[in-house]
Enzyme design. Structure first.
Site, PDB file in Angstrom:
ATOM      1  N   PHE A 132       0.868  -1.181   0.000  1.00 34.88           N
ATOM      2  CA  PHE A 132       0.000   0.000   0.000  1.00 34.88           C
ATOM      3  C   PHE A 132       0.898   1.222   0.000  1.00 34.88           C
ATOM      4  O   PHE A 132       1.817   1.314   0.819  1.00 34.88           O
ATOM      5  CB  PHE A 132      -0.853  -0.038   1.276  1.00 34.88           C
ATOM      6  CG  PHE A 132      -1.724   1.173   1.519  1.00 34.88           C
ATOM      7  CD1 PHE A 132      -2.917   1.337   0.849  1.00 34.88           C
ATOM      8  CD2 PHE A 132      -1.363   2.134   2.467  1.00 34.88           C
ATOM      9  CE1 PHE A 132      -3.750   2.438   1.106  1.00 34.88           C
ATOM     10  CE2 PHE A 132      -2.182   3.235   2.738  1.00 34.88           C
ATOM     11  CZ  PHE A 132      -3.378   3.373   2.044  1.00 34.88           C
ATOM     12  N   ALA A 133       0.649   2.152  -0.905  1.00 32.61           N
ATOM     13  CA  ALA A 133       1.541   3.313  -1.006  1.00 32.61           C
ATOM     14  C   ALA A 133       0.757   4.609  -0.953  1.00 32.61           C
ATOM     15  O   ALA A 133       0.020   4.948  -1.878  1.00 32.61           O
ATOM     16  CB  ALA A 133       2.349   3.227  -2.309  1.00 32.61           C
ATOM     17  N   GLU A 157       4.427  10.170   1.088  1.00 37.52           N
ATOM     18  CA  GLU A 157       5.439  10.794   0.214  1.00 37.52           C
ATOM     19  C   GLU A 157       6.314  11.687   1.092  1.00 37.52           C
ATOM     20  O   GLU A 157       5.956  11.976   2.234  1.00 37.52           O
ATOM     21  CB  GLU A 157       4.739  11.638  -0.863  1.00 37.52           C
ATOM     22  CG  GLU A 157       3.876  10.807  -1.794  1.00 37.52           C
ATOM     23  CD  GLU A 157       3.253  11.624  -2.918  1.00 37.52           C
ATOM     24  OE1 GLU A 157       3.542  12.846  -3.017  1.00 37.52           O
ATOM     25  OE2 GLU A 157       2.497  11.030  -3.697  1.00 37.52           O
ATOM     26  N   ALA A 167       4.079  14.272   2.272  1.00 37.79           N
ATOM     27  CA  ALA A 167       2.729  13.835   2.670  1.00 37.79           C
ATOM     28  C   ALA A 167       2.840  12.673   3.643  1.00 37.79           C
ATOM     29  O   ALA A 167       2.842  11.510   3.245  1.00 37.79           O
ATOM     30  CB  ALA A 167       1.912  13.436   1.442  1.00 37.79           C
ATOM     31  N   ARG A 197      -5.963   0.222  11.167  1.00 36.58           N
ATOM     32  CA  ARG A 197      -5.308   0.702  12.398  1.00 36.58           C
ATOM     33  C   ARG A 197      -5.507  -0.267  13.550  1.00 36.58           C
ATOM     34  O   ARG A 197      -4.627  -0.423  14.398  1.00 36.58           O
ATOM     35  CB  ARG A 197      -5.809   2.111  12.739  1.00 36.58           C
ATOM     36  CG  ARG A 197      -5.147   3.133  11.852  1.00 36.58           C
ATOM     37  CD  ARG A 197      -5.762   4.507  11.907  1.00 36.58           C
ATOM     38  NE  ARG A 197      -5.004   5.413  11.045  1.00 36.58           N
ATOM     39  CZ  ARG A 197      -5.470   6.533  10.518  1.00 36.58           C
ATOM     40  NH1 ARG A 197      -6.711   6.917  10.762  1.00 36.58           N
ATOM     41  NH2 ARG A 197      -4.691   7.282   9.745  1.00 36.58           N
ATOM     42  N   GLN A 224       8.780  -6.992  45.537  1.00 35.45           N
ATOM     43  CA  GLN A 224       7.546  -6.292  45.210  1.00 35.45           C
ATOM     44  C   GLN A 224       7.738  -5.269  44.071  1.00 35.45           C
ATOM     45  O   GLN A 224       6.820  -5.040  43.268  1.00 35.45           O
ATOM     46  CB  GLN A 224       7.003  -5.584  46.453  1.00 35.45           C
ATOM     47  CG  GLN A 224       5.542  -5.237  46.323  1.00 35.45           C
ATOM     48  CD  GLN A 224       4.983  -4.647  47.599  1.00 35.45           C
ATOM     49  OE1 GLN A 224       5.580  -3.761  48.203  1.00 35.45           O
ATOM     50  NE2 GLN A 224       3.840  -5.133  48.023  1.00 35.45           N
ATOM     51  N   GLU A 265       0.830   3.899  10.007  1.00 31.61           N
ATOM     52  CA  GLU A 265      -0.633   3.918   9.841  1.00 31.61           C
ATOM     53  C   GLU A 265      -1.278   5.021  10.695  1.00 31.61           C
ATOM     54  O   GLU A 265      -2.370   4.866  11.242  1.00 31.61           O
ATOM     55  CB  GLU A 265      -1.230   2.530  10.086  1.00 31.61           C
ATOM     56  CG  GLU A 265      -0.695   1.555   9.033  1.00 31.61           C
ATOM     57  CD  GLU A 265      -1.515   0.322   8.776  1.00 31.61           C
ATOM     58  OE1 GLU A 265      -2.629   0.220   9.308  1.00 31.61           O
ATOM     59  OE2 GLU A 265      -1.029  -0.544   8.034  1.00 31.61           O
ATOM     60  N   GLY A 266      -0.549   6.139  10.773  1.00 34.87           N
ATOM     61  CA  GLY A 266      -1.023   7.305  11.515  1.00 34.87           C
ATOM     62  C   GLY A 266      -0.372   7.379  12.876  1.00 34.87           C
ATOM     63  O   GLY A 266      -0.497   6.463  13.680  1.00 34.87           O
ATOM     64  N   THR A 267       0.341   8.495  13.110  1.00 35.30           N
ATOM     65  CA  THR A 267       1.016   8.676  14.409  1.00 35.30           C
ATOM     66  C   THR A 267      -0.029   8.752  15.527  1.00 35.30           C
ATOM     67  O   THR A 267      -1.228   8.930  15.267  1.00 35.30           O
ATOM     68  CB  THR A 267       1.803  10.008  14.411  1.00 35.30           C
ATOM     69  OG1 THR A 267       0.851  11.066  14.183  1.00 35.30           O
ATOM     70  CG2 THR A 267       2.886  10.042  13.346  1.00 35.30           C
TER      71      THR A 267
HETATM   72  N1  CAA Z   1     -13.433   7.669   5.835  1.00 36.07           N
HETATM   73  C1  CAA Z   1     -13.914   8.226   4.712  1.00 36.07           C
HETATM   74  N2  CAA Z   1     -13.739   9.532   4.401  1.00 36.07           N
HETATM   75  C2  CAA Z   1     -13.059  10.285   5.289  1.00 36.07           C
HETATM   76  C3  CAA Z   1     -12.531   9.767   6.480  1.00 36.07           C
HETATM   77  C4  CAA Z   1     -12.763   8.402   6.749  1.00 36.07           C
HETATM   78  N3  CAA Z   1     -12.303   7.841   7.865  1.00 36.07           N
HETATM   79  N4  CAA Z   1     -11.878  10.746   7.149  1.00 36.07           N
HETATM   80  C5  CAA Z   1     -12.013  11.854   6.409  1.00 36.07           C
HETATM   81  N5  CAA Z   1     -12.718  11.578   5.277  1.00 36.07           N
HETATM   82  C6  CAA Z   1     -13.135  12.529   4.247  1.00 36.07           C
HETATM   83  C7  CAA Z   1     -13.813  13.728   4.896  1.00 36.07           C
HETATM   84  O1  CAA Z   1     -15.181  13.491   5.080  1.00 36.07           O
HETATM   85  C8  CAA Z   1     -13.551  14.829   3.905  1.00 36.07           C
HETATM   86  O2  CAA Z   1     -14.457  14.713   2.841  1.00 36.07           O
HETATM   87  P1  CAA Z   1     -15.343  15.995   2.413  1.00 36.07           P
HETATM   88  O3  CAA Z   1     -14.320  17.047   2.055  1.00 36.07           O
HETATM   89  O4  CAA Z   1     -16.144  15.506   1.271  1.00 36.07           O
HETATM   90  O5  CAA Z   1     -16.140  16.353   3.615  1.00 36.07           O
HETATM   91  C9  CAA Z   1     -12.170  14.467   3.329  1.00 36.07           C
HETATM   92  O6  CAA Z   1     -11.974  13.077   3.591  1.00 36.07           O
HETATM   93  C10 CAA Z   1     -11.053  15.258   3.963  1.00 36.07           C
HETATM   94  O7  CAA Z   1     -11.124  15.014   5.354  1.00 36.07           O
HETATM   95  P2  CAA Z   1     -10.334  15.882   6.419  1.00 36.07           P
HETATM   96  O8  CAA Z   1     -10.574  17.324   6.159  1.00 36.07           O
HETATM   97  O9  CAA Z   1     -10.670  15.330   7.764  1.00 36.07           O
HETATM   98  O10 CAA Z   1      -8.814  15.534   6.065  1.00 36.07           O
HETATM   99  P3  CAA Z   1      -7.474  16.093   6.663  1.00 36.07           P
HETATM  100  O11 CAA Z   1      -6.634  16.605   5.556  1.00 36.07           O
HETATM  101  O12 CAA Z   1      -7.754  17.021   7.814  1.00 36.07           O
HETATM  102  O13 CAA Z   1      -6.752  14.760   7.202  1.00 36.07           O
HETATM  103  C11 CAA Z   1      -6.178  13.041   8.791  1.00 36.07           C
HETATM  104  C12 CAA Z   1      -7.255  13.965   8.224  1.00 36.07           C
HETATM  105  C13 CAA Z   1      -6.946  12.117   9.744  1.00 36.07           C
HETATM  106  C14 CAA Z   1      -5.101  13.785   9.537  1.00 36.07           C
HETATM  107  C15 CAA Z   1      -5.541  12.208   7.645  1.00 36.07           C
HETATM  108  O14 CAA Z   1      -4.755  13.005   6.801  1.00 36.07           O
HETATM  109  C16 CAA Z   1      -4.697  11.073   8.155  1.00 36.07           C
HETATM  110  O15 CAA Z   1      -5.207  10.022   8.536  1.00 36.07           O
HETATM  111  N6  CAA Z   1      -3.333  11.241   8.162  1.00 36.07           N
HETATM  112  C17 CAA Z   1      -2.424  10.155   8.532  1.00 36.07           C
HETATM  113  C18 CAA Z   1      -2.049   9.352   7.327  1.00 36.07           C
HETATM  114  C19 CAA Z   1      -1.620   7.957   7.670  1.00 36.07           C
HETATM  115  O16 CAA Z   1      -2.211   7.284   8.508  1.00 36.07           O
HETATM  116  N7  CAA Z   1      -0.627   7.474   6.960  1.00 36.07           N
HETATM  117  C20 CAA Z   1      -0.208   6.117   7.124  1.00 36.07           C
HETATM  118  C21 CAA Z   1       0.467   5.632   5.896  1.00 36.07           C
HETATM  119  S1  CAA Z   1       0.153   3.944   5.545  1.00 36.07           S
HETATM  120  C22 CAA Z   1       1.207   3.042   6.498  1.00 36.07           C
HETATM  121  O17 CAA Z   1       1.812   3.495   7.422  1.00 36.07           O
HETATM  122  C23 CAA Z   1       1.246   1.600   6.125  1.00 36.07           C
HETATM  123  C24 CAA Z   1       2.470   0.885   6.571  1.00 36.07           C
HETATM  124  O18 CAA Z   1       3.441   0.807   5.883  1.00 36.07           O
HETATM  125  C25 CAA Z   1       2.440   0.135   7.855  1.00 36.07           C
END
Ligand code: CAA
Length: 379
Positions: free
Chosen positions: A123-124, A127, A130, A243, A279, A363-365
């Site tokens: 899964f990618a 960036e 980002a 998560r 203890q 998968e999100g801090t």
């Molecule tokens: N499900 C569906 N849609 C969602 C959603 C969800 N859980 N959360 C938000 N959305 C939608 C919102 O409804 C919104 O849509 P509208 O504009 O139509 O209303 C849109 O997405 C934008 O939402 P936000 O304004 O809330 O988005 P944001 O820019 O503020 O970001 C965030 C929210 C939670 C911080 C998100 O950016 C995030 O989760 N960041 C962390 C990223 C991450 O977890 N990366 C992990 C990489 S993968 C990995 O680590 C795998 C590995 O190798 C182990």
């Protein structure tokens, strides 16, 4: 309310525990030392249905419930963080979105070989610019006839250099922010798709964390997963589900560290008696045991909600936030109980300590989990 695991869940637990103890544990330290990708183990996991656990049988998976899947991740993480994250990424962020958002043709072409373990998934999203701000993706896909042309790069991709099939989130319209993102399925070997560096990491060292490079990489139009412009929502929905899997990994690492601490407390003698008689050590073990159990309950509750078809966004984030925090704490205390020996690579708690840290990041801090939980609470 029933806190007992079902017969099927107990069977999964027993089967995965035996497999992990016999096949993974003996080489886990070596995998950590060499960073070699554990292909032999992955090949042995496929016939045990560990590579398509919740995918329905009609698409080649095991069709089991999410609680069983969480139990399986925990059992693997209890002996090896690297193997557990490879497994979690394959199941949660590759198989799951293809099953949930893919067409039947995409499921036939990509999900079936993934779910049977013939092919490995990745899964990618991330960036250089980002990370937590997932919407800041700059890799661009432009439609040209029947193909999309991809340009850009992804970093920190688990199994990146090894995965056969990747779910990749890119922009199809940079002016639209999160609403301009789209998701594609990209296969290894596609011309224009190459690899950059593989990270030399603190923990989960055998999981091939890789940079992906796309240079005029042409992929069929039909590889668009879900709708164009809905890639961010697809990515967020996928991460909601995944998560809890990282939370299960954190519980497994914590349980592994706790097991080692208990064993050591019984064996190690100081001041004329085993240190477990003091203890100070007993209280540490009591706190550690309680927190591991509480974290496991949060994981199982999130998985239960998913199994029931109910909303689980908040509970999945809560499970990850809490389980990753206590994994750090438990691993730290397990190391402390080992004293100077725990600081050496001769004792496995040193590895658990390093593995626990990443569960607070990928998968999100923890900070992102708090954002997700607070938004849900304030809804
Ligand atoms: N499900 C569906 N849609 C969602 C959603 C969800 N859980 N959360 C938000 N959305 C939608 C919102 O409804 C919104 O849509 P509208 O504009 O139509 O209303 C849109 O997405 C934008 O939402 P936000 O304004 O809330 O988005 P944001 O820019 O503020 O970001 C965030 C929210 C939670 C911080 C998100 O950016 C995030 O989760 N960041 C962390 C990223 C991450 O977890 N990366 C992990 C990489 S993968 C990995 O680590 C795998 C590995 O190798 C182990």
């Amino acid at each position: 309310m029933n806190f007992d695991l079902t017969k099927e869940q107990l069977m999964v637990q027993s089967m995965v525990r035996i497999f992990a103890e016999k096949e993974i544990k003996p080489i886990a330290q070596e995998l950590d030392a060499t960073g070699e990708f554990p292909w032999d183990i992955i090949h042995k996991m496929a016939p045990l249905n560990l590579m398509g656990m919740t995918v329905p049988r009609e698409w080649g998976g095991a069709g089991i419930d999410d609680i069983s899947y969480m139990i399986a991740i925990e059992e693997v993480a209890r002996v090896c963080g690297s193997t557990s994250v490879i497994m979690a990424v394959h199941n949660s962020v590759c198989c799951y979105p293809i099953y949930k958002f893919g067409t039947d043709a995409q499921k036939e072409a990509f999900l079936r070989p993934l779910a049977s373990g013939q092919k490995l998934g990745g899964f990618a999203l991330t960036e250089p610019g980002a990370g937590s701000d997932a919407g800041a993706v700059r890799t661009l896909a432009v439609l040209d006839g029947d193909e999309y042309v991809l340009n850009g790069n992804k970093i920190f991709i688990t199994s990146g250099s090894e995965a056969d099939i990747l779910v990749v989130i890119v922009s199809t319209d940079l002016s639209k922010g999160t609403k301009g993102l789209s998701t594609f399925i990209v296969e290894k070997g596609t011309p224009g798709f190459t690899y950059g560096s593989i990270e030399d990491k603190m923990g989960v060292r055998a999981s091939a964390t890789t940079e992906l490079v796309f240079e005029n990489c042409r992929i069929p139009k039909d590889n668009l997963l879900g709708e164009q412009g809905k890639g961010f929502n697809l990515g967020m929905a996928t991460l909601d589900a995944s998560r809890m899997g990282i939370a299960a990994q954190a519980v497994g690492i914590a349980q592994g560290a706790l097991d080692e601490a208990v064993k050591y407390a019984k064996e190690r003698e100081q001041f004329g008696r085993p240190i477990g008689k003091f203890q100070a050590i007993q209280w540490m073990l009591a706190e550690m045991s309680t927190k591991v159990k509480a974290a496991r309950f949060l994981v199982h509750k999130a998985a239960y909600l998913k199994d029931m078809g109910k909303s689980f966004t908040k509970e999945s984030a809560m499970a990850k936030l809490y389980a990753s925090r206590i994994a750090m704490e438990v691993a730290n205390n397990a190391l402390q109980i080992h004293g100077g020996y725990g600081y050496t690579k001769d004792y496995v708690v040193e590895r658990f300590f390093r593995e626990a840290k990443i569960t607070e990041i990928y998968e999100g801090t923890s900070e992102v989990q708090r954002m997700v939980i607070a938004r849900e609470a304030l809804r």
